[in-house]
Design an enzyme around this catalytic site. Structure first.
Site, PDB file in Angstrom:
ATOM      1  N   ASN A  43       0.838  -1.214   0.000  1.00 19.39           N
ATOM      2  CA  ASN A  43       0.000   0.000   0.000  1.00 19.39           C
ATOM      3  C   ASN A  43       0.865   1.253   0.000  1.00 19.39           C
ATOM      4  OD1 ASN A  43      -3.068  -0.427   0.158  1.00 19.39           O
ATOM      5  ND2 ASN A  43      -2.283  -2.017   1.527  1.00 19.39           N
ATOM      6  N   ARG A  57      -0.330  -3.469  14.749  1.00 18.42           N
ATOM      7  CA  ARG A  57      -0.416  -3.155  16.163  1.00 18.42           C
ATOM      8  C   ARG A  57      -1.515  -2.119  16.344  1.00 18.42           C
ATOM      9  NH1 ARG A  57       4.527  -2.529  20.599  1.00 18.42           N
ATOM     10  NH2 ARG A  57       3.369  -3.914  21.968  1.00 18.42           N
ATOM     11  N   ASN A  91      -6.741   4.296   8.472  1.00 16.67           N
ATOM     12  CA  ASN A  91      -6.398   2.876   8.352  1.00 16.67           C
ATOM     13  C   ASN A  91      -7.091   2.315   7.130  1.00 16.67           C
ATOM     14  OD1 ASN A  91      -5.312   0.322   9.178  1.00 16.67           O
ATOM     15  ND2 ASN A  91      -7.349  -0.248   9.946  1.00 16.67           N
ATOM     16  N   HIS A  97      -8.728  -1.395   5.833  1.00 17.78           N
ATOM     17  CA  HIS A  97      -9.134  -2.731   6.299  1.00 17.78           C
ATOM     18  C   HIS A  97      -9.654  -3.520   5.091  1.00 17.78           C
ATOM     19  CE1 HIS A  97     -10.575  -5.709   9.187  1.00 17.78           C
ATOM     20  NE2 HIS A  97     -11.641  -5.822   8.411  1.00 17.78           N
ATOM     21  N   VAL A 136     -11.770  -0.407  17.520  1.00 11.63           N
ATOM     22  CA  VAL A 136     -11.047  -1.062  16.424  1.00 11.63           C
ATOM     23  C   VAL A 136     -11.953  -1.244  15.200  1.00 11.63           C
ATOM     24  CG1 VAL A 136      -9.861  -3.181  15.718  1.00 11.63           C
ATOM     25  CG2 VAL A 136      -9.497  -2.255  18.015  1.00 11.63           C
TER      26      VAL A 136
END
Ligand code: GRF
Length: 209
Positions: free
Chosen positions: A23, A101, A117, A119, A159
């Site tokens: 990425n 992490r 982020n 996913h 999360v």
């Protein structure tokens, strides 16, 4: 800190990665192509000193540094060092790209919530603690989903639960296994991260912690 009605400023990325860094490479390639104006990679950091992403960053002459899990007594101390490094490099947007992490609320706060982020599923499906890598793709196949994809989202203390910035969809094909599905989703990730950065760089955006 709230960044409601944030004024546009060039995005200086601090990429955090633990592995191969495909990425990071995809983002770099789009920047190099000239298609991502006002976006630069200010620094790359890894929590694994032998991560291939660091070797690539060195070869590419991008600023990079290792903050190996084994060299720190706690996640807090490790994060404090990463924060210091990123701040010194002028990072204003942290990009988690295969960072294995969980980052702490203090880390997110240190960057005023400017932490993204990616996913490998269509959140809110197949996310949450422990849902990483092939576990995600196996869950998609076990559920009998006919499509999957990836999600770029703001990072919050929940999360995989932060506001969604961008999603790319891919079909789940007959005969797929976790490997074939992972490869199709990864290709979509390489589109999604640059596209979401282009969107963030080109229009005012609002995200408040
Ligand atoms: C991607 O599948 C991403 O969704 C997950 O970890 C993988 C990272 O791959 N969080 P790479 O290191 O960017 O190649």
């Amino acid at each position: 800190m709230s960044n409601d009605s944030k004024e546009q400023q060039p995005l200086r990325l601090g990429i955090l990665a633990s592995g191969r860094g495909s990425n990071a490479q995809a983002i770099h390639a789009v920047i190099q192509s000239g298609a991502l104006l006002s976006v630069s990679i200010a620094a790359i950091a890894s929590n694994k000193k032998n991560a291939p992403v660091l070797a690539w960053a060195e070869d590419t002459r991008l600023p990079c540094e290792a903050f190996d899990n084994k060299d720190f007594q706690s996640r807090e101390l490790q994060e404090a060092s990463i924060i210091k490094y990123f701040k010194n490099q002028g990072v204003n947007l942290v990009v988690l790209a295969g960072y294995m992490r969980i980052v702490s609320p203090d880390f997110i706060e240190a960057f005023g919530g400017q932490v993204l982020n990616i996913h490998p599923s269509l959140l809110p499906k197949h996310g949450g603690p422990g849902m990483v890598g092939h576990k995600v793709h196996s869950a998609v196949l076990a559920a009998g989903d006919t499509e999957s994809g990836c999600t770029v989202h703001w990072v919050t203390p929940t999360v995989d639960g932060g506001p969604i910035v961008w999603q790319e969809r891919v079909p789940v094909l007959p005969g797929d296994n976790p490997d074939t599905l992972a490869a199709r989703v990864l290709a979509a990730e390489h589109q999604a991260y640059p596209l979401s950065l282009q969107q963030l760089a080109s229009q005012p955006y609002a995200f408040a912690l």
